[in-house]
Design a protein around this motif. Structure first.
Motif, PDB file in Angstrom:
ATOM      1  N   GLN A  51       0.822  -1.223   0.000  1.00 53.40           N
ATOM      2  CA  GLN A  51       0.000   0.000   0.000  1.00 53.40           C
ATOM      3  C   GLN A  51       0.850   1.265   0.000  1.00 53.40           C
ATOM      4  O   GLN A  51       0.352   2.346  -0.290  1.00 53.40           O
ATOM      5  CB  GLN A  51      -0.929   0.019   1.221  1.00 53.40           C
ATOM      6  CG  GLN A  51      -2.010  -1.046   1.158  1.00 53.40           C
ATOM      7  CD  GLN A  51      -2.928  -0.939   2.351  1.00 53.40           C
ATOM      8  OE1 GLN A  51      -2.631  -1.484   3.403  1.00 53.40           O
ATOM      9  NE2 GLN A  51      -4.030  -0.219   2.199  1.00 53.40           N
ATOM     10  N   CYS A  89     -10.676   0.051   3.551  1.00 47.84           N
ATOM     11  CA  CYS A  89      -9.244  -0.071   3.268  1.00 47.84           C
ATOM     12  C   CYS A  89      -8.702   1.313   2.926  1.00 47.84           C
ATOM     13  O   CYS A  89      -9.352   2.059   2.195  1.00 47.84           O
ATOM     14  CB  CYS A  89      -9.053  -1.020   2.091  1.00 47.84           C
ATOM     15  SG  CYS A  89      -7.343  -1.217   1.585  1.00 47.84           S
ATOM     16  N   LEU A  90      -7.523   1.631   3.450  1.00 49.24           N
ATOM     17  CA  LEU A  90      -6.926   2.944   3.183  1.00 49.24           C
ATOM     18  C   LEU A  90      -6.634   3.143   1.692  1.00 49.24           C
ATOM     19  O   LEU A  90      -6.527   4.272   1.227  1.00 49.24           O
ATOM     20  CB  LEU A  90      -5.648   3.132   4.004  1.00 49.24           C
ATOM     21  CG  LEU A  90      -5.855   3.185   5.525  1.00 49.24           C
ATOM     22  CD1 LEU A  90      -4.517   3.305   6.244  1.00 49.24           C
ATOM     23  CD2 LEU A  90      -6.775   4.328   5.929  1.00 49.24           C
ATOM     24  N   HIS A 131      -7.221  -9.365   6.343  1.00 51.00           N
ATOM     25  CA  HIS A 131      -7.284  -8.308   5.323  1.00 51.00           C
ATOM     26  C   HIS A 131      -5.875  -7.909   4.883  1.00 51.00           C
ATOM     27  O   HIS A 131      -5.585  -7.816   3.684  1.00 51.00           O
ATOM     28  CB  HIS A 131      -8.043  -7.100   5.905  1.00 51.00           C
ATOM     29  CG  HIS A 131      -8.078  -5.889   5.027  1.00 51.00           C
ATOM     30  ND1 HIS A 131      -9.244  -5.374   4.501  1.00 51.00           N
ATOM     31  CD2 HIS A 131      -7.084  -5.065   4.584  1.00 51.00           C
ATOM     32  CE1 HIS A 131      -8.963  -4.302   3.770  1.00 51.00           C
ATOM     33  NE2 HIS A 131      -7.658  -4.095   3.801  1.00 51.00           N
ATOM     34  N   GLU A 132      -5.001  -7.668   5.877  1.00 50.30           N
ATOM     35  CA  GLU A 132      -3.629  -7.235   5.539  1.00 50.30           C
ATOM     36  C   GLU A 132      -2.858  -8.362   4.872  1.00 50.30           C
ATOM     37  O   GLU A 132      -2.071  -8.124   3.945  1.00 50.30           O
ATOM     38  CB  GLU A 132      -2.891  -6.752   6.790  1.00 50.30           C
ATOM     39  CG  GLU A 132      -3.531  -5.559   7.496  1.00 50.30           C
ATOM     40  CD  GLU A 132      -3.877  -4.391   6.592  1.00 50.30           C
ATOM     41  OE1 GLU A 132      -3.189  -4.181   5.569  1.00 50.30           O
ATOM     42  OE2 GLU A 132      -4.863  -3.693   6.890  1.00 50.30           O
ATOM     43  N   HIS A 135      -3.458  -8.439   1.274  1.00 54.16           N
ATOM     44  CA  HIS A 135      -2.705  -7.429   0.513  1.00 54.16           C
ATOM     45  C   HIS A 135      -1.366  -7.987   0.025  1.00 54.16           C
ATOM     46  O   HIS A 135      -0.898  -7.632  -1.062  1.00 54.16           O
ATOM     47  CB  HIS A 135      -2.404  -6.208   1.393  1.00 54.16           C
ATOM     48  CG  HIS A 135      -3.493  -5.174   1.401  1.00 54.16           C
ATOM     49  ND1 HIS A 135      -3.899  -4.504   0.278  1.00 54.16           N
ATOM     50  CD2 HIS A 135      -4.236  -4.659   2.419  1.00 54.16           C
ATOM     51  CE1 HIS A 135      -4.859  -3.628   0.592  1.00 54.16           C
ATOM     52  NE2 HIS A 135      -5.091  -3.713   1.892  1.00 54.16           N
TER      53      HIS A 135
HETATM   54 NI    NI Z   1      -6.427  -2.640   3.028  1.00 52.77          NI
END
Ligand code: NI
Length: 161
Positions: A51, A89-90, A131-132, A135
């Protein structure tokens, strides 16, 4: 404190698989510190290296604001149960959606000293870890949303009396 630019959906780096971290370096230490700064600044509970444009298997999580964890080369050992809840999510600003995930997770990872640890999490912590971890494999939660991705409507600010 150094903030990094958060990559947003549409950026193909978010769809790539990250590489294992083989050794701790000053650069990686700095990356981890910057990831925490960037996550807290953005009011997030988790942030993964891709990210911020780095394809390494690293993510940081703090679900309470007082419980920071870094996960390097994480491996999900066990999951169980089920939870259905709203996720954001950012990298997908202003949106949220319903995602079903296991309610419990057991994860093995290395910490910032490359020391192995095992952590168990439930509810929000389990959701954040999964979630992470997604990624790191180029998976965004938007591919797991049931129904529509919703717009997050900002709460009106109450006027002071
Ligand atoms: Ni995220």
């Amino acid at each position: 404190m150094a903030l990094r630019n958060i990559r947003e959906i549409g950026d193909e780096i978010l769809l790539k698989k990250c590489k294992e971290v083989t050794q701790m370096t000053d650069r990686t230490r700095e990356l981890i510190a910057d990831m925490f700064d960037t996550m807290y600044e953005a009011d997030g509970v988790g942030l993964a290296a891709p990210q911020v444009g780095i394809l390494k298997r690293i993510f940081v999580i703090d679900t309470t604001g007082e419980d920071p964890h870094v996960f390097i080369n994480p491996e999900i050992l066990e999951t169980s149960g089920e939870q259905c809840g709203t996720e954001g999510c950012l990298s997908v600003p202003g949106k949220r959606g319903m995602v079903t995930r296991p309610n419990y997770v057991k994860v093995k990872a290395l910490d910032e000293n490359m020391k192995e640890f095992v952590l168990e999490g439930e509810e929000l912590l389990a959701r954040a870890i999964l979630h992470e971890n997604d990624h790191l494999n180029g998976i965004l939660y938007t591919t797991k949303v049931e129904g529509e991705l919703e717009d997050v409507v900002a709460e009106p600010i109450e006027e002071e009396k």
